[in-house]
Design a protein around this motif. Structure first.
Motif, PDB file in Angstrom:
ATOM      1  N   LEU A 196       1.199   5.271   6.855  1.00  0.00           N
ATOM      2  CA  LEU A 196       1.573   3.914   6.450  1.00  0.00           C
ATOM      3  C   LEU A 196       2.993   3.579   6.902  1.00  0.00           C
ATOM      4  CD1 LEU A 196       0.037   3.636   2.903  1.00  0.00           C
ATOM      5  CD2 LEU A 196      -0.463   2.185   4.854  1.00  0.00           C
ATOM      6  N   TYR A 248      -4.883  20.096  -7.311  1.00  0.00           N
ATOM      7  CA  TYR A 248      -4.131  19.325  -6.311  1.00  0.00           C
ATOM      8  C   TYR A 248      -5.066  18.396  -5.553  1.00  0.00           C
ATOM      9  CZ  TYR A 248      -1.419  18.605  -2.022  1.00  0.00           C
ATOM     10  OH  TYR A 248      -0.771  18.047  -0.953  1.00  0.00           O
ATOM     11  N   PHE A 249      -6.155  18.969  -5.071  1.00  0.00           N
ATOM     12  CA  PHE A 249      -7.052  18.192  -4.222  1.00  0.00           C
ATOM     13  C   PHE A 249      -7.852  17.180  -5.036  1.00  0.00           C
ATOM     14  CE2 PHE A 249     -10.292  18.171  -0.673  1.00  0.00           C
ATOM     15  CZ  PHE A 249      -9.412  17.599   0.216  1.00  0.00           C
ATOM     16  N   ILE A 292       1.152   8.587   3.466  1.00  0.00           N
ATOM     17  CA  ILE A 292       2.526   8.079   3.454  1.00  0.00           C
ATOM     18  C   ILE A 292       3.070   7.993   4.863  1.00  0.00           C
ATOM     19  CG2 ILE A 292       4.884   8.617   2.716  1.00  0.00           C
ATOM     20  CD1 ILE A 292       3.726   9.710   0.170  1.00  0.00           C
ATOM     21  N   VAL A 300       0.845   4.239  -2.701  1.00  0.00           N
ATOM     22  CA  VAL A 300       0.663   5.666  -2.395  1.00  0.00           C
ATOM     23  C   VAL A 300       1.813   6.466  -2.994  1.00  0.00           C
ATOM     24  CG1 VAL A 300       0.450   7.375  -0.582  1.00  0.00           C
ATOM     25  CG2 VAL A 300      -0.557   5.151  -0.263  1.00  0.00           C
ATOM     26  N   ALA A 301       3.023   5.916  -2.892  1.00  0.00           N
ATOM     27  CA  ALA A 301       4.184   6.631  -3.428  1.00  0.00           C
ATOM     28  C   ALA A 301       4.078   6.742  -4.944  1.00  0.00           C
ATOM     29  CB  ALA A 301       5.470   5.924  -3.023  1.00  0.00           C
ATOM     30  N   VAL A 302       3.614   5.678  -5.600  1.00  0.00           N
ATOM     31  CA  VAL A 302       3.454   5.748  -7.063  1.00  0.00           C
ATOM     32  C   VAL A 302       2.425   6.817  -7.417  1.00  0.00           C
ATOM     33  CG1 VAL A 302       2.696   4.496  -9.109  1.00  0.00           C
ATOM     34  CG2 VAL A 302       4.109   3.359  -7.425  1.00  0.00           C
ATOM     35  N   TRP A 351      -7.061   8.547  -4.214  1.00  0.00           N
ATOM     36  CA  TRP A 351      -7.492   7.794  -3.034  1.00  0.00           C
ATOM     37  C   TRP A 351      -8.616   6.833  -3.360  1.00  0.00           C
ATOM     38  CZ3 TRP A 351      -7.322  12.015   1.407  1.00  0.00           C
ATOM     39  CH2 TRP A 351      -5.978  12.316   1.654  1.00  0.00           C
ATOM     40  N   LEU A 409      -5.742  14.227  -5.737  1.00  0.00           N
ATOM     41  CA  LEU A 409      -5.556  13.460  -4.508  1.00  0.00           C
ATOM     42  C   LEU A 409      -6.756  12.566  -4.236  1.00  0.00           C
ATOM     43  CD1 LEU A 409      -3.206  13.602  -2.652  1.00  0.00           C
ATOM     44  CD2 LEU A 409      -4.511  15.092  -1.157  1.00  0.00           C
ATOM     45  N   PRO A 469       8.864   6.062 -11.758  1.00  0.00           N
ATOM     46  CA  PRO A 469       8.262   4.902 -11.104  1.00  0.00           C
ATOM     47  C   PRO A 469       8.471   3.606 -11.887  1.00  0.00           C
ATOM     48  CG  PRO A 469       6.569   6.418 -11.862  1.00  0.00           C
ATOM     49  CD  PRO A 469       7.864   7.118 -12.010  1.00  0.00           C
ATOM     50  N   LEU A 477       0.829  -1.198   0.000  1.00  0.00           N
ATOM     51  CA  LEU A 477       0.000   0.000   0.000  1.00  0.00           C
ATOM     52  C   LEU A 477       0.869   1.256   0.000  1.00  0.00           C
ATOM     53  CD1 LEU A 477      -3.025  -0.029  -0.050  1.00  0.00           C
ATOM     54  CD2 LEU A 477      -3.048   0.420   2.385  1.00  0.00           C
ATOM     55  N   LEU A 478       1.932   1.208   0.789  1.00  0.00           N
ATOM     56  CA  LEU A 478       2.856   2.344   0.837  1.00  0.00           C
ATOM     57  C   LEU A 478       3.442   2.606  -0.544  1.00  0.00           C
ATOM     58  CD1 LEU A 478       4.587   4.368   2.519  1.00  0.00           C
ATOM     59  CD2 LEU A 478       6.273   2.557   2.684  1.00  0.00           C
ATOM     60  N   VAL A 479       3.852   1.529  -1.214  1.00  0.00           N
ATOM     61  CA  VAL A 479       4.421   1.685  -2.559  1.00  0.00           C
ATOM     62  C   VAL A 479       3.386   2.290  -3.492  1.00  0.00           C
ATOM     63  CG1 VAL A 479       5.314   0.431  -4.546  1.00  0.00           C
ATOM     64  CG2 VAL A 479       6.087  -0.163  -2.258  1.00  0.00           C
ATOM     65  N   PRO A 518       8.928  12.886  -6.035  1.00  0.00           N
ATOM     66  CA  PRO A 518       8.089  14.074  -6.262  1.00  0.00           C
ATOM     67  C   PRO A 518       7.324  14.550  -5.032  1.00  0.00           C
ATOM     68  CG  PRO A 518       7.106  12.149  -7.275  1.00  0.00           C
ATOM     69  CD  PRO A 518       8.358  11.690  -6.638  1.00  0.00           C
ATOM     70  N   LEU A 531       1.947   9.587  -6.307  1.00  0.00           N
ATOM     71  CA  LEU A 531       2.442  10.964  -6.292  1.00  0.00           C
ATOM     72  C   LEU A 531       2.787  11.432  -7.702  1.00  0.00           C
ATOM     73  CD1 LEU A 531       4.996  10.737  -3.349  1.00  0.00           C
ATOM     74  CD2 LEU A 531       2.775  11.829  -3.268  1.00  0.00           C
ATOM     75  N   HIS A 532       3.007  10.482  -8.587  1.00  0.00           N
ATOM     76  CA  HIS A 532       3.516  10.805  -9.925  1.00  0.00           C
ATOM     77  C   HIS A 532       2.370  11.227 -10.847  1.00  0.00           C
ATOM     78  CE1 HIS A 532       7.662   9.378  -9.205  1.00  0.00           C
ATOM     79  NE2 HIS A 532       7.063   8.759  -8.211  1.00  0.00           N
ATOM     80  N   LEU A 541      10.622   6.423  -5.393  1.00  0.00           N
ATOM     81  CA  LEU A 541       9.224   6.732  -5.675  1.00  0.00           C
ATOM     82  C   LEU A 541       8.792   8.010  -4.972  1.00  0.00           C
ATOM     83  CD1 LEU A 541       7.600   3.204  -5.469  1.00  0.00           C
ATOM     84  CD2 LEU A 541       7.866   4.616  -7.479  1.00  0.00           C
ATOM     85  N   LEU A 542       9.436   8.306  -3.843  1.00  0.00           N
ATOM     86  CA  LEU A 542       9.027   9.482  -3.067  1.00  0.00           C
ATOM     87  C   LEU A 542       9.628  10.784  -3.598  1.00  0.00           C
ATOM     88  CD1 LEU A 542       9.149   8.097   0.572  1.00  0.00           C
ATOM     89  CD2 LEU A 542       7.147   8.725  -0.737  1.00  0.00           C
TER      90      LEU A 542
END
Lengths: 515, 527
Positions: free
Chosen positions: B411, A133-134, B408, A46-48, A141, A137, A417, A42-44, B28, A50-51, B25-26
């Protein structure tokens, strides 16, 4: 074969007590390791997320992100009956809904979520091309939550069922398998980078597979029908489900009753999902025509399937009419599925079912009408379910699936990514645990594989750094397509052969038990 | 099994590789003004002569780290110039935020983490493979490093790497090298100097011993090494007559007692007590003037930010830190044991954090990360580390205040809590306990005390006790209050309350950790 493996596992187990760097991850049982890996996955994700997404800042059509957002806008603001109908309020030429009703319902629910926090992003008309932005997001989500609520539990269910009957299954291997399934780079890139909701239909499919493996056929039919109703692409798996369940049913006491029970569940689920459109034939057909966009041609862009690759030599689009191409592709798809289906009807087995899923998905990817680069996700799914049996197959198909989507992901500005997730996959695949040799049992000539790997790495670099010649602006895409296609063909033959070779081992097992 | 350093290096690299993928990955994600600070340092070290590094005022983010860090930035700026000359342009580069500069700076942080990789590898070389694996997991996958270095943007992993290298030399008994690396670290970032008294006492007693002549010889060797390092760092600036300016930049006492966001330390309680006293005394009719100065700003003339309690000056905080350190210094003086050095150094940083002047919440890293390396020694340390690392990771949450990074950080914390729980319960299960304590006797360097090990064995596995559990649940309540309930009950009013609550609540945890460490150090028996 099984026995020697069992013995080896026992030996491994003894070694593992001392030398397994993963004992801390698995000592609390499957659920704890699943939780840990799932949180990481899940963390990965969320990080993806961001792109950038597809078509970010690219008017007037934007990309898949805008399509999904537009569907939320439409479903939220129009009555159900208007969703698939062209009208002054619903311009179907601008990202009209072209997925089955379950996707529409999902869009509606996600639309409610968006409207609650950020009404401007889904207001009718005015929100077209909305980018903020929002807004980004919240959209991200919705995918994350769908993934966590559909795909993750389905994988957990699958793992529980798949390893229930295997007392010798080593815990570290199970953890590895969970990680491989949850951290599939292609799925993460498409869903959380490019922006789609494949996690839902694939999650439903995994759930259905798990239900089949645990002999809950009715549940399986229900879940798979839902998957079909979320994305029509799930039909790639239909031959495998059909043949396996049919093969099982005809071996029971009352075949006709069993088959009709399954049929009723499927029909019932479909009726439920399609209910708003069943009041008139016209409404029903208008939805149906949206789902089969034949006018878009037999292939798009540079997808590494049969039609697109051979079109370099044979101009299919010019030689045949769309109508005959439809028949041609139907015939080709069906005839290539057939061997795998016949095998499952003759000798249905759990293992054979998983291979069957892979084979039928491959056939559809290769030969069906209107295939996308992203459709490679479908063969990839059963390959990841088979990861422990066929690690090399998984590695190979993942590499080339990633590669075949590389031009697409470049357009989406997802190179970073792409690199990070490929590295992550390689690391997880080659996790140090002292049992590498067993996983790499199958590997065709290592010289050839190294050469191919080298080729693809060089191609990546060439694609990024060099300008193609003016006469052939899509030269590199074509080369990538050729390479990926050749690999997919090899894998396709291999997995078909594997499925047919299964029968004998099963009989041998039975004989062993009798002895 | 125990000394196979080379065979398990791939494991460590593997853990590091996984962490690197997440860090990539972080890239950006949100970055703080520290990003522009470091970019400006790249630019000014690249475009100005050395004599102007510490006097340049083109950007408000002036250079305030010691010279080695400036040299490090100069080194990085060579590559930055090759990639995109605008990064290192003093004027055109101001607030430059293109993809190249983000990518470049983020990747320098990721690569500089190789330093902590080597440090933790050196530090754990002598341990058995199981413990080593666990320590690697705890350090390499620390969420605090990810939050501060790879999202917020700093180079702590790099600096902690030097601390680890230094500690590893001390534990091996090679004190001179340990001292050398500590001196190098001080010339990178002077905030690490809080542990200097511990180093001084320890090296004096452990290294400079064995008779007067030998002791003096060694003392002078040590002094020579340390002086050489400092000369290498500061001599160029002395030569250019800049040393006054350098020191002025490095020690800006004009700043306030607390940082803008109150770090969860002792002074939070001091301020709260002052406020409460003033509030109640006013209720009882005393005329208490409202102070003009604020805690976060500098000292404005003679006015004190406190209404009732005495004013705190930098000197006072210095004395309090030394006082808090003294039990540890006495221990180190009486019996300088290599096995205790990491704990002592961590304790020193804890004191510095709790009582120091203008402390940043990021300084938590200086003791939490080293404590990870001793957490697997016994079940008590494990329990302490479990609590401490959750609290301190949580207290870093306000650093990433944007909504996008919210999942982030949550988690990261959840994942690390689960990993810690798995790691510690794997290490300290009932059956394993006997096995886990057995190899300890063989380890000369990190000899664990037999008495404590036996106590741990009796207590059995790793369990979170009731009081700790309720404290952690309280953390959840604080978070829910800050995120949700506060705006429901108070709307836009009292916007500082959620942050203050975090500071106070986490402060409790840090004070507990300080007391726990102090007790551990005092109670450790002498042979």
């Amino acid at each position: 074969m099984e026995k020697s493996r069992g013995g080896k596992v026992m030996k491994d187990k003894e070694e593992a007590v001392d030398d397994d760097p993963w004992w801390w991850l698995v000592h609390k049982g499957i659920a704890a390791s699943f939780l840990c890996i799932a949180l990481f996955a899940l963390l990965v994700r969320v990080a993806v997320s961001l792109h950038p997404y597809s078509g970010a800042g690219n008017p007037p059509k934007y990309g898949d992100f805008e399509a999904q957002r537009h569907w939320m806008e439409i479903t939220l603001n129009l009555p159900v009956k208007e969703w698939y109908r062209n009208s002054t309020t619903n311009d179907l030429s601008y990202w009209g809904l072209d997925y089955p009703p379950l996707t529409a319902y999902q869009s509606y629910i996600h639309g409610l979520f968006l409207r609650f926090f950020h009404p401007e992003s889904v207001s009718l008309f005015t929100s077209r091309g909305h980018e903020s932005y929002f807004g980004k997001l919240l959209m991200r989500w919705t995918v994350l939550s769908s993934d966590a609520l559909m795909f993750f539990p389905a994988v957990f269910y699958f793992v529980l069922v798949y390893y229930a009957g295997r007392p010798h299954g080593q815990k570290t291997d199970i953890a590895w398998h969970i990680a491989i399934m949850l951290l599939n780079p292609c799925l993460m890139l498409i869903d959380h980078g490019h922006f789609q909701y494949n996690c839902i239909s694939l999650g439903l499919t995994v759930g259905a597979v798990a239900a089949v493996l645990s002999n809950k056929e009715l549940v399986a039919c229900f879940l798979f029908s839902l998957a079909l109703n979320h994305k029509q692409m799930s039909a790639y798996f239909a031959p495998a489900f059909f043949s396996h369940l049919f093969g099982k049913c005809i071996r029971r006491q009352n075949p006709l009753l069993e088959v009709s029970k399954l049929g009723l569940v499927v029909l019932g689920t479909f009726a439920l999902v399609w209910w708003p459109y069943l009041h008139s034939m016209e409404a029903f057909l208008s939805v149906l025509s949206r789902l089969a966009p034949f006018e878009r041609g037999i292939y798009e862009d540079y997808v590494a399937n049969f039609w697109c690759t051979t079109s370099v030599l044979i101009k299919w689009k010019r030689m045949f009419t769309t109508q005959s191409l439809k028949l041609l592709s139907l015939g080709a798809t069906f005839s290539t599925c057939l061997p795998s289906m016949v095998q499952q009807i003759r000798a249905p087995s759990n293992q054979g079912f998983l291979y069957g899923l892979l084979n039928s998905a491959f056939s559809f990817y290769m030969f069906s009408f209107q295939v996308h680069e992203k459709s490679i996700l479908l063969p990839l799914l059963p390959a990841s379910l088979l990861a422990l049996e066929e690690p090399f197959l998984l590695k190979w198909i993942t590499f080339y699936a990633l590669f075949s989507m590389f031009p697409l992901l470049c357009r989406d500005k997802l190179i970073l990514p792409y690199v990070a997730l490929s590295a992550l996959f390689i690391l997880i695949y080659h996790v140090p645990s002292g049992r590498q040799d067993r996983r790499e049992r199958l590997s065709f000539n290592s010289f050839v594989t190294t050469l191919l790997m080298l080729c693809s790495v060089v191609l990546h670099i060439v694609y990024l750094t060099m300008q193609p010649p003016n006469r052939y602006p899509f030269l590199f895409e074509a080369v990538i397509m050729f390479l990926c296609f050749s690999q997919f063909v090899v894998l396709c033959f291999y997995s078909n052969a594997k499925q047919w070779a299964l029968k004998r081992t099963i009989f041998m097992d039975k004989e062993k038990k009798l002895l | 099994m125990g000394l196979q350093g080379a065979t398990s290096m791939p494991h460590l690299l593997w853990f590091f590789g996984i962490a690197t993928c997440v860090k990539l990955l972080l890239i950006p994600s949100y970055h703080s003004t520290d990003f522009e600070v470091h970019r400006n340092w790249l630019a000014l070290t690249h475009s100005l002569p050395l004599s102007q590094w510490y006097s340049d005022e083109t950007s408000p983010w002036t250079l305030d780290y010691p010279p080695f860090f400036a040299f490090f930035e100069r080194f990085l700026s060579i590559f930055a110039n090759l990639i995109d000359p605008q990064i290192v342009h003093l004027l055109k580069g101001l607030n430059y935020s293109s993809n190249t500069v983000v990518l470049f700076q983020r990747i320098t942080v990721i690569l500089s983490d190789l330093c902590i990789l080597y440090g933790v590898y050196r530090l754990t070389k002598v341990l058995d493979s199981k413990r080593r694996t666990l320590i690697w997991v705890l350090v390499i996958w620390s969420p605090m490093l990810v939050i501060v270095d790879h999202v917020h943007f700093q180079y702590n992993g790099f600096l902690l790497g030097f601390l680890f290298i230094s500690l590893s030399y001390l534990e091996e008994g090679r004190d001179l090298m340990g001292g050398f690396f500590f001196a190098v670290l001080l010339c990178f970032k002077h905030l690490f100097a809080v542990a200097a008294p511990v180093y001084f006492v320890y090296l004096l007693r452990h290294y400079c011993c064995g008779g007067l002549v030998r002791g003096l010889r060694r003392l002078s060797a040590l002094a020579a090494v340390v002086t050489a390092v400092f000369v290498a760092a500061y001599a160029p600036f002395v030569y250019h007559g800049q040393i006054q300016q350098v020191l002025h930049r490095m020690f800006p006492f004009g700043r306030g007692l607390c940082h803008a966001f109150w770090a969860p330390n002792f002074w939070v309680f001091y301020i709260i007590l002052d406020k409460l006293l003033a509030f109640f005394l006013r209720k009882f009719g005393f005329a208490i003037p409202t102070p003009a100065a604020s805690f976060t700003g500098g000292l404005v003339g003679d006015s004190s930010p406190f209404s009732i309690l005495p004013q705190i000056t930098p000197l006072a905080t210095f004395i309090i830190v030394l006082l808090a350190l003294s039990p540890c210094l006495i221990k180190a003086w009486r019996e300088p044991r290599p096995g205790m050095v990491t704990r002592w150094v961590a304790y020193a940083y804890t004191c510095g954090f709790l009582f120091g002047w203008h402390v940043h919440e990021k300084a938590l890293l200086h003791f939490v990360i080293p404590l990870a390396t001793v957490a697997v020694q016994n079940v008590d340390s494990a329990r302490h580390y479990y609590l401490l690392s959750i609290v301190s990771s949580y207290s870093l949450f306000p650093l990433l205040f944007e909504v996008r990074e919210y999942p982030i950080k949550v988690l990261l914390l959840l994942l690390y809590s689960i990993i810690m729980w798995l790691v510690f319960s794997a290490q300290f299960t009932d059956g394993e306990e006997a096995k886990a304590t057995a190899p300890i006797k063989k380890e000369a360097g990190r000899l664990e005390l037999k008495g404590i090990a036996n106590v741990a064995a009796k207590k059995g596995g790793f369990v979170i006790r009731g009081i700790e559990k309720s404290y952690l649940v309280g953390l959840l309540v604080v978070e829910i209050w800050g995120q949700l309930l506060h705006s429901i009950f108070f709307g836009e009013r009292l916007p500082f309350v959620p942050l203050m609550l975090i500071s106070i609540y986490c402060g409790l945890g840090i004070v507990y950790s300080w007391i726990w460490q102090l007790r551990w150090i005092i109670r450790s028996p002498e042979s």
